[in-house]
Design an enzyme around this catalytic site. Structure first.
Site, mmCIF file in Angstrom:
data_model
loop_
_atom_site.group_PDB
_atom_site.id
_atom_site.type_symbol
_atom_site.label_atom_id
_atom_site.label_comp_id
_atom_site.label_asym_id
_atom_site.label_seq_id
_atom_site.Cartn_x
_atom_site.Cartn_y
_atom_site.Cartn_z
ATOM 1 N N CYS A 1 0.333 -1.303 0.021
ATOM 2 C CA CYS A 1 -0.315 0.050 0.224
ATOM 3 C C CYS A 1 1.197 1.080 0.289
ATOM 4 O O CYS A 1 0.477 2.461 0.161
ATOM 5 C CB CYS A 1 -1.126 0.024 1.387
ATOM 6 S SG CYS A 1 -0.109 -0.101 2.895
ATOM 7 N N CYS A 52 -1.162 -5.257 7.328
ATOM 8 C CA CYS A 52 -0.286 -3.659 8.219
ATOM 9 C C CYS A 52 0.001 -4.207 9.516
ATOM 10 O O CYS A 52 0.878 -3.686 9.762
ATOM 11 C CB CYS A 52 -2.445 -3.439 8.681
ATOM 12 S SG CYS A 52 -3.509 -3.001 7.118
HETATM 13 FE FE1 FES Z 1 -1.018 0.132 4.410
HETATM 14 FE FE2 FES Z 1 -2.873 -1.019 6.118
HETATM 15 S S1 FES Z 1 -3.424 0.033 4.096
HETATM 16 S S2 FES Z 1 -0.345 -0.504 6.577
#
Ligand code: FES
Length: 153
Positions: free
Chosen positions: A36, A109
């Site tokens: 992400c 995450c």
């Molecule tokens: Fe990137 Fe949770 S969406 S760390």
């Protein structure tokens, strides 16, 4: 995400523990998520306790999602009193255990937190420079970028 998990995350981020730099930290680790693009930095300070070197305090900063903040908050509490080896042995799943099982799309995450912890605690090569006091994670992410443009004839 389930309502239960969502409410546990909201409760954790309403008053997160251990946010910010730890000025006299013994170790610093930073990791970015390839999933992400979020980043997390963790600082760790040790103390001697009953002949063991254990984690006295850990703090974090992140440009990450709410789940990463919640996991980092809980993980920095969970690793207190553990040796580096004990903390290194903890998986993202163990570090996020107080939240309960994470859905597949949020597992990375917790792995972001695990990665920053491992980066901080894994022994650095003897020739590696000591962790610097700065720049902060915010400084690094907001620093002007230099872009080289080459014009083709
Ligand atoms: Fe990137 Fe949770 S969406 S760390």
């Amino acid at each position: 995400m389930s309502d239960d998990l969502e409410s546990r995350i909201q409760a954790a981020i309403a008053n997160p523990s251990n946010v910010g730099e730890l000025a006299d930290a013994d170790a610093v680790g930073t990791v970015g998520s390839p999933d992400c693009g979020d980043m997390l930095r963790m600082w760790v300070k040790f103390k001697e306790e009953n002949g063991r070197k254990v984690i006295d305090k850990a703090t974090f900063q992140t440009f990450g999602c709410q789940t990463a903040i919640a996991v980092a908050s809980m993980a920095t509490d969970l690793i207190r009193g553990k040796t580096a080896a004990e903390a290194l042995a903890m998986s993202g799943e163990e570090l996020s255990a107080p939240l309960g099982p994470l859905p597949p799309m949020k597992i990375h995450c917790a792995q972001l937190v695990e990665g920053a912890l491992k980066d901080a605690l894994n022994p650095q090569p003897a020739s590696a420079p000591a962790p610097a006091a700065g720049p902060t994670l915010f400084d690094q992410l907001t620093a002007p970028k230099t872009v080289k443009i080459t014009l083709q004839p």
